[in-house]
Design a protein around this motif. Structure first.
Motif, short mmCIF file in Angstrom:
data_model
loop_
_atom_site.label_atom_id
_atom_site.label_comp_id
_atom_site.label_asym_id
_atom_site.label_seq_id
_atom_site.Cartn_x
_atom_site.Cartn_y
_atom_site.Cartn_z
N ASP A 81 0.74 -1.08 0.13
CA ASP A 81 0.27 0.23 0.01
C ASP A 81 0.96 1.18 0.26
OD1 ASP A 81 -2.32 -1.41 -0.22
OD2 ASP A 81 -2.83 -1.27 1.94
N GLU A 82 2.02 1.18 0.73
CA GLU A 82 2.87 2.56 0.79
C GLU A 82 3.53 2.65 -0.43
OE1 GLU A 82 5.49 1.90 4.18
OE2 GLU A 82 3.89 2.13 5.69
N ALA A 83 3.82 1.69 -0.99
CA ALA A 83 4.71 1.65 -2.31
C ALA A 83 3.84 1.93 -3.56
CB ALA A 83 5.49 0.62 -2.64
N PHE A 84 2.36 1.30 -3.68
CA PHE A 84 1.80 1.35 -5.02
C PHE A 84 0.30 2.09 -4.50
CE2 PHE A 84 4.49 -2.03 -5.41
CZ PHE A 84 5.00 -1.98 -6.72
N GLY A 85 0.01 2.25 -3.40
CA GLY A 85 -1.34 3.03 -2.91
C GLY A 85 -2.30 1.79 -2.88
N SER A 121 -1.51 5.92 -20.11
CA SER A 121 -2.75 5.62 -19.93
C SER A 121 -3.03 4.59 -18.89
CB SER A 121 -3.90 5.78 -21.06
OG SER A 121 -3.46 4.63 -21.77
N GLN A 122 -2.33 3.42 -19.12
CA GLN A 122 -2.34 2.16 -18.46
C GLN A 122 -1.40 2.38 -17.31
OE1 GLN A 122 -1.45 -0.71 -21.28
NE2 GLN A 122 -3.63 -0.86 -22.12
N ARG A 123 -0.71 3.38 -17.03
CA ARG A 123 0.58 3.11 -16.10
C ARG A 123 -0.02 2.92 -14.65
NH1 ARG A 123 2.59 5.82 -11.76
NH2 ARG A 123 5.06 6.19 -11.72
N ASP A 124 -1.03 3.36 -14.19
CA ASP A 124 -1.63 3.10 -12.89
C ASP A 124 -2.09 1.57 -12.86
OD1 ASP A 124 -1.04 5.66 -12.09
OD2 ASP A 124 -3.38 6.26 -12.42
N GLU A 125 -2.62 1.24 -13.84
CA GLU A 125 -3.19 -0.21 -13.83
C GLU A 125 -1.81 -1.28 -13.76
OE1 GLU A 125 -6.62 -1.30 -16.00
OE2 GLU A 125 -6.30 0.41 -16.92
N ARG A 126 -0.92 -0.96 -14.66
CA ARG A 126 0.28 -1.71 -14.50
C ARG A 126 1.12 -1.91 -13.25
NH1 ARG A 126 1.66 1.17 -19.44
NH2 ARG A 126 3.30 2.43 -18.21
N MET A 127 1.09 -0.66 -12.69
CA MET A 127 1.56 -0.69 -11.28
C MET A 127 0.95 -1.71 -10.10
SD MET A 127 4.13 1.21 -11.36
CE MET A 127 4.53 1.41 -9.67
N PHE A 155 1.70 -5.02 -11.22
CA PHE A 155 2.88 -5.36 -10.78
C PHE A 155 3.00 -5.73 -9.09
CE2 PHE A 155 7.35 -4.47 -9.39
CZ PHE A 155 8.13 -5.40 -10.33
N ARG A 156 2.05 -4.87 -8.50
CA ARG A 156 1.73 -5.35 -6.95
C ARG A 156 1.40 -6.60 -6.67
NH1 ARG A 156 -1.41 -1.64 -3.30
NH2 ARG A 156 -2.33 -3.04 -1.98
N THR A 157 0.49 -6.99 -7.71
CA THR A 157 -0.31 -8.58 -7.46
C THR A 157 0.94 -9.48 -7.76
OG1 THR A 157 -2.29 -7.40 -8.41
CG2 THR A 157 -1.98 -9.87 -8.41
N VAL A 158 1.90 -9.16 -8.63
CA VAL A 158 3.09 -10.17 -9.02
C VAL A 158 3.79 -10.05 -7.76
CG1 VAL A 158 4.81 -10.38 -10.40
CG2 VAL A 158 2.82 -9.77 -11.54
N LEU A 159 4.18 -9.01 -7.14
CA LEU A 159 5.09 -9.30 -6.11
C LEU A 159 4.54 -10.17 -4.83
CD1 LEU A 159 6.50 -5.55 -5.92
CD2 LEU A 159 7.46 -7.50 -6.82
#
Length: 401
Positions: free
Chosen positions: A300-304, A339-345, A348-352
């Motif tokens: 949450d701290e890293a990606f929101g 436009s897909q930056r937030d969704e990519r982040m 990536f959070r899910t992958v971690l």
């Protein structure tokens, strides 16, 4: 039909022709004009309104207007004086009117079937279906086979019990929800905007030109109960396998709810099929729900923060990809749309989170499952079998060399 088809003659009531003769129209069996002639005033020719079972149509009125103009031109001068014309002159002019009418309006019906003054029976109503806020009904007019009842319109009414103004211990009165008027050719109607779980009284009546039937037998219909809408997130999670459920808890706000019972997550940890100590394909046996919560807070701290619905969508989207790179990049090899930056982040959070819960190599080489986040028991066993085979092949290759 109220009478047997037959030809008949009717007189045209024209004050202009008084003293000269009666203008008579001969009508054929199909109520069309056959001829126009002049007869003596002493002949007994019926009035058009005296024909039983028939009523003059608009075409008859039009014909009478033309005959009236012909008579006026033949018998009167422009100043109003009577012309010393003969009956033969009038007959000749009326014959021209007759020929012109037959030539231009040969199919015009001069008399219509008169509508019966007897009131028909009330409609018979049936309920087709009832929902939470709507009731659909249909009806028909009872009568003899082939009988046509000329209905101009139907009145359809729904009534409901008025509980708001009912005193304690008294039966509530019925309150009309409005009378709906529909075309006489319609035989179906749907009441809209009704309250759920309520009884409604339905009735219908028919309206003709000279009559109105009694209300039909009243039907008592209850609308169905309103079902509570099911959460889309909860419904989607039913399709998750265990690995997707754990990853979902690690990345969504569900795992950070204050006071949340962690026994559910702990029980899932204890029921995981294979320990990481025994195989690289399973979850670590000593991993606790506290660690998952801590990982979620760090993410949450890293990606929101990520909502449960968004986490559900991201995990389901992973099923259509082969590895974590395709999943994070939305299938693109090189491009990274802004436009897909937030969704990519968030992906990536899910992958971690998946990498922390399971062996990292699952994310890149998970051939047995539907995407990089899908690890069911059967798939884990299949992966272990493949790993043993690969180990035996490597061992055999080393011995051969």
């Amino acid at each position: 039909f109220p009478f047997d088809p037959m030809a008949f003659s009717v007189r045209v009531n024209l004050p202009e022709a008084e003293g000269v003769g009666l203008v008579v129209c001969d009508i054929d069996e199909l109520q069309r004009l056959e001829s126009i002639r002049v007869v003596g005033v002493s002949e007994d020719i019926p009035d058009p309104t005296a024909i039983d079972g028939l009523e003059p149509s608009s075409k008859w009125i039009e014909l009478c207007s033309g005959i009236s103009r012909c008579v006026a031109r033949t018998l009167r001068r422009p100043g109003g004086d009577v012309v010393e014309g003969t009956v033969d002159d009038l007959a000749a002019n009326l014959d021209k009117v007759s020929q012109m009418w037959i030539r231009t309006r040969s199919t015009a019906v001069l008399f219509d079937r008169s509508e019966s003054k007897e009131t028909p029976k009330s409609p018979v109503v049936k309920v087709e279906k009832a929902g939470t806020a709507a009731i659909e009904i249909s009806w028909y007019m009872p009568g003899k086979p082939g009988q046509e009842i000329p209905v101009q319109q139907f009145e359809v009414e729904a009534r409901a019990f008025n509980f708001a103004h009912a005193s304690a211990g008294e039966i509530p009165t019925l309150m009309s929800l409005g009378v709906n008027r529909v075309k006489g050719t319609d035989r179906r109607f749907t009441f809209q905007g009704l309250r759920p779980s309520r009884y409604h009284k339905i009735r219908v009546r028919a309206v003709g030109a000279h009559w109105t039937t009694d209300w039909s037998e009243e039907l008592s219909v209850k609308t169905t109960a309103q079902q509570r809408p099911q959460s889309a997130t909860r419904s989607a999670r039913r399709f998750f396998v265990e690995s997707e459920q754990l990853i979902h808890e690690a990345v969504s706000e569900l795992s950070r709810v204050p006071g949340r019972d962690s026994s559910r997550t702990a029980s899932r940890n204890s029921s995981r099929p294979v320990s990481r100590d025994t195989s690289a394909a399973s979850l670590a046996a000593d991993q606790s729900s506290d660690r998952a919560s801590l990982r979620a807070e760090l993410l949450d701290e890293a990606f929101g923060a990520q909502s449960k619905s968004q986490a559900t969508k991201n995990i389901l989207d992973a099923r259509g990809t082969k590895d974590w790179k395709e999943y994070v990049m939305f299938g693109n090899k090189y491009s990274r749309p802004a436009s897909q930056r937030d969704e990519r982040m968030q992906r990536f959070r899910t992958v971690l989170a998946a990498q922390d819960l399971y062996d990292p190599k699952y994310l890149s080489s998970n051939a047995f499952a539907m995407g990089p986040l899908y690890y069911d028991n059967k798939g884990l066993q299949e992966l272990e079998r493949r790993e043993r085979q690969e180990g035996l092949m490597v061992q055999a290759t080393g011995l051969a060399s």
